[in-house]
Design a protein around this motif. Structure first.
Motif, PDB file in Angstrom:
ATOM      1  N   GLU A 135       7.506  30.447  49.493  1.00 39.16           N
ATOM      2  CA  GLU A 135       8.815  29.883  49.189  1.00 39.16           C
ATOM      3  C   GLU A 135       8.681  28.655  48.296  1.00 39.16           C
ATOM      4  OE1 GLU A 135      12.484  27.748  51.626  1.00 39.16           O
ATOM      5  OE2 GLU A 135      11.170  29.161  52.671  1.00 39.16           O
ATOM      6  N   ALA A 136       7.714  27.793  48.626  1.00 42.56           N
ATOM      7  CA  ALA A 136       7.467  26.615  47.790  1.00 42.56           C
ATOM      8  C   ALA A 136       7.003  27.036  46.393  1.00 42.56           C
ATOM      9  CB  ALA A 136       6.435  25.709  48.447  1.00 42.56           C
ATOM     10  N   PHE A 137       6.220  28.127  46.318  1.00 43.62           N
ATOM     11  CA  PHE A 137       5.759  28.633  45.024  1.00 43.62           C
ATOM     12  C   PHE A 137       6.948  29.053  44.167  1.00 43.62           C
ATOM     13  CE2 PHE A 137       4.315  31.906  42.123  1.00 43.62           C
ATOM     14  CZ  PHE A 137       3.112  31.416  41.646  1.00 43.62           C
ATOM     15  N   GLN A 138       7.935  29.730  44.769  1.00 48.73           N
ATOM     16  CA  GLN A 138       9.118  30.149  44.022  1.00 48.73           C
ATOM     17  C   GLN A 138       9.953  28.952  43.570  1.00 48.73           C
ATOM     18  OE1 GLN A 138      10.193  32.946  42.697  1.00 48.73           O
ATOM     19  NE2 GLN A 138       8.330  33.976  43.358  1.00 48.73           N
ATOM     20  N   GLU A 139       9.988  27.900  44.386  1.00 53.28           N
ATOM     21  CA  GLU A 139      10.696  26.687  43.970  1.00 53.28           C
ATOM     22  C   GLU A 139      10.052  26.094  42.714  1.00 53.28           C
ATOM     23  OE1 GLU A 139      10.589  24.179  47.358  1.00 53.28           O
ATOM     24  OE2 GLU A 139      12.143  25.276  48.467  1.00 53.28           O
ATOM     25  N   GLN A 140       8.732  26.097  42.688  1.00 57.55           N
ATOM     26  CA  GLN A 140       8.041  25.596  41.497  1.00 57.55           C
ATOM     27  C   GLN A 140       8.205  26.555  40.319  1.00 57.55           C
ATOM     28  OE1 GLN A 140       6.908  22.566  41.219  1.00 57.55           O
ATOM     29  NE2 GLN A 140       7.588  22.303  43.343  1.00 57.55           N
ATOM     30  N   GLU A 141       8.340  27.849  40.605  1.00 57.28           N
ATOM     31  CA  GLU A 141       8.601  28.809  39.530  1.00 57.28           C
ATOM     32  C   GLU A 141       9.969  28.525  38.904  1.00 57.28           C
ATOM     33  OE1 GLU A 141       8.393  31.778  36.793  1.00 57.28           O
ATOM     34  OE2 GLU A 141       6.786  30.937  38.022  1.00 57.28           O
ATOM     35  N   THR A 142      10.932  28.114  39.727  1.00 53.98           N
ATOM     36  CA  THR A 142      12.239  27.729  39.203  1.00 53.98           C
ATOM     37  C   THR A 142      12.102  26.504  38.304  1.00 53.98           C
ATOM     38  OG1 THR A 142      13.351  28.608  41.170  1.00 53.98           O
ATOM     39  CG2 THR A 142      14.585  27.037  39.818  1.00 53.98           C
ATOM     40  N   ARG A 143      11.323  25.507  38.751  1.00 58.53           N
ATOM     41  CA  ARG A 143      11.082  24.329  37.915  1.00 58.53           C
ATOM     42  C   ARG A 143      10.387  24.713  36.608  1.00 58.53           C
ATOM     43  NH1 ARG A 143       7.686  19.822  40.041  1.00 58.53           N
ATOM     44  NH2 ARG A 143       8.408  18.896  38.096  1.00 58.53           N
ATOM     45  N   ALA A 144       9.395  25.605  36.716  1.00 54.78           N
ATOM     46  CA  ALA A 144       8.680  26.038  35.509  1.00 54.78           C
ATOM     47  C   ALA A 144       9.627  26.776  34.562  1.00 54.78           C
ATOM     48  CB  ALA A 144       7.503  26.936  35.891  1.00 54.78           C
ATOM     49  N   PHE A 145      10.524  27.578  35.126  1.00 56.08           N
ATOM     50  CA  PHE A 145      11.484  28.292  34.282  1.00 56.08           C
ATOM     51  C   PHE A 145      12.417  27.304  33.599  1.00 56.08           C
ATOM     52  CE2 PHE A 145      15.211  30.672  33.164  1.00 56.08           C
ATOM     53  CZ  PHE A 145      14.713  31.895  32.750  1.00 56.08           C
ATOM     54  N   LYS A 146      12.863  26.282  34.336  1.00 53.59           N
ATOM     55  CA  LYS A 146      13.710  25.259  33.727  1.00 53.59           C
ATOM     56  C   LYS A 146      12.975  24.570  32.574  1.00 53.59           C
ATOM     57  CE  LYS A 146      16.570  24.071  37.745  1.00 53.59           C
ATOM     58  NZ  LYS A 146      16.893  23.012  38.736  1.00 53.59           N
TER      59      LYS A 146
END
Length: 446
Positions: A135-146
């Motif tokens: 879940e934390a990995f996906q949160e960082q994936e959202t940041r990376a996408f931003k």
């Protein structure tokens, strides 16, 4: 009169069909484009939904440790009643060693309520930790996408500004060269000019027209891409309101060097790599837990009844509560194979994290050097533009006085246009270098 009105209405309707509707214009600054992209970008919305999916998976994994309660019921009608086999002596038939005896009614009802609660299930507990890390990995994936989205929007906006400013300069140069071409033709007709000067001016005009056509096409393509990224509707026209010059409010090299820990905390890709290592380590631990025993509390309560005519008068109940233990002894070496695979993934993740950290440090240094060089080049081009302006003014004055040739004026105009184009390119390169520098520092996802 009515016929005239009908004809007028029909004409207006036809005019509405023939004349295209004016495209809706949207005044858009870079900051407004970024806000629109964060809200309307379709790929961003998909990633946010993916983040929600990871939260649901964490909740699902927690459910493995919670109690389960289930109920079931059934009704059965027997056309031929059930039989059981018994020794003949027990039912008064001494001649047969085994006889079949019909039992029960033709109608049967059975209800069942079951309960289970894991007491010791270490693999599920460790699976919850793995799900939280995912879940934390996906949160960082959202940041990376931003980060990638901000970089894409900013780069597209700056490229559109560069092309727009280049188009303005090209049109200005085209106007000067058209005047030059008209002067050359006039002088040639009067016998005061050479044919080669007219041809040179004609070629310059046609080349500028070709460049303008190409730039216009590139400008429209860039705006289409920008509109898609920020999530605008098809057919909406964008009008850029920013300028390509530097922002006086920004200190382009006023960033303190970051430590390795600060770099990891600020860059989502580094955090993802670190979380990937933690996930692999958790998977190793989770696989090891599959060798441990499990203990479960279970219970049930059952009601059943049978009758011949659907009048169920008696409902005898059965209930129990117990503990079930499971100890894995041999599983065909599957657990050991999964453990070996997870260990290899962990080694891969650790090496990838180390490699990415080294690349990140090099990226920061590289983009910082590019930014410094871009600022130096910008100072040089600013001086070059001023010199080209003075030179063009002097040559034009000499040409008007008959002291300079048309060729010298054309060369001065070309030098002025090229110096301004180079200055635009320098502005663009500095802005892009700043964008890449901030991206390397992990500042774009904030």
């Amino acid at each position: 009169m009515k016929k005239y009105n009908r004809s007028l209405i029909a004409a207006i309707a036809m005019l509405g069909i023939v004349l295209p509707a004016k495209a809706q214009e949207l005044q858009l600054s870079l900051s407004e484009a970024l806000v629109l992209a964060k809200t309307n970008n379709k790929a961003m919305q998909v990633q946010l939904l993916e983040e929600k999916v990871s939260k649901m998976e964490t909740s699902e994994s927690r459910g493995e440790l919670l109690p389960t309660l289930s109920a079931q019921g059934s009704y059965t009608h027997y056309f031929d009643r059930q039989v059981i086999f018994m020794p003949g002596a027990l039912v008064g038939n001494e001649n047969e060693p085994v006889v079949d005896v019909t039992v029960g009614g033709k109608n049967a009802v059975n209800t069942y309520l079951a309960f289970q609660q894991p007491l010791l299930l270490e693999s599920a507990r460790r699976q919850v930790r793995t799900a939280k890390l995912s879940e934390a990995f996906q949160e960082q994936e959202t940041r990376a996408f931003k980060t990638r989205m901000v970089a894409d929007v900013t780069a597209s906006y700056l490229r559109a500004l560069l092309i727009s400013e280049s188009l303005k300069l090209s049109h200005q140069s085209l106007e000067r060269n058209i005047l030059s071409l008209e002067d050359s033709r006039s002088l040639f007709r009067q016998g005061k000019g050479l044919k080669v000067d007219t041809l040179r001016s004609f070629i310059a005009v046609e080349n500028l027209k070709s460049s303008i056509s190409y730039l216009q096409s590139q400008y429209e393509t860039t705006l289409l891409h920008l509109a898609r990224v920020v999530g605008l509707e098809v057919g909406q026209t964008i009008v850029l309101t920013d300028k390509l010059g530097l922002d006086d409010a920004i200190r382009y090299l006023d960033t303190a060097p970051l430590s390795e820990a600060e770099m990891t905390a600020s860059r989502p890709d580094l955090l993802q790599a670190k979380l990937s290592v933690e996930i692999s380590r958790s998977l190793v631990s989770q696989t090891k837990a599959q060798k441990l025993p499990t203990v479960t509390v279970m219970g049930a309560y059952q009601l059943q009844a049978q009758s011949f005519d659907l009048s169920f008068s008696r409902w005898p109940g059965t209930s129990f509560l117990g503990i079930q233990a499971y100890v894995p002894i041999f599983s065909g070496n599957r657990i050991n194979s999964r453990l070996g695979k997870s260990s290899i993934r962990l080694q891969q993740g650790e090496l990838a994290l180390k490699d990415l950290s080294e690349k990140a440090a090099i990226e920061v240094a590289t983009h910082e050097n590019s930014l410094r060089e871009g600022l130096r080049q910008l100072e040089i081009h600013a001086k070059t533009v001023e010199a080209a302006k003075i030179n063009f003014a002097m040559v034009n004055e000499r040409f008007q006085s008959g002291l300079s040739s048309r060729l010298e004026l054309t060369d001065a105009e070309l030098a002025l246009t090229e110096s301004r184009m180079n200055q635009l390119q320098a502005f663009y390169k500095v802005r892009i270098a700043k964008l890449e520098y901030d991206q390397a520092l992990g500042l774009l996802s904030e």
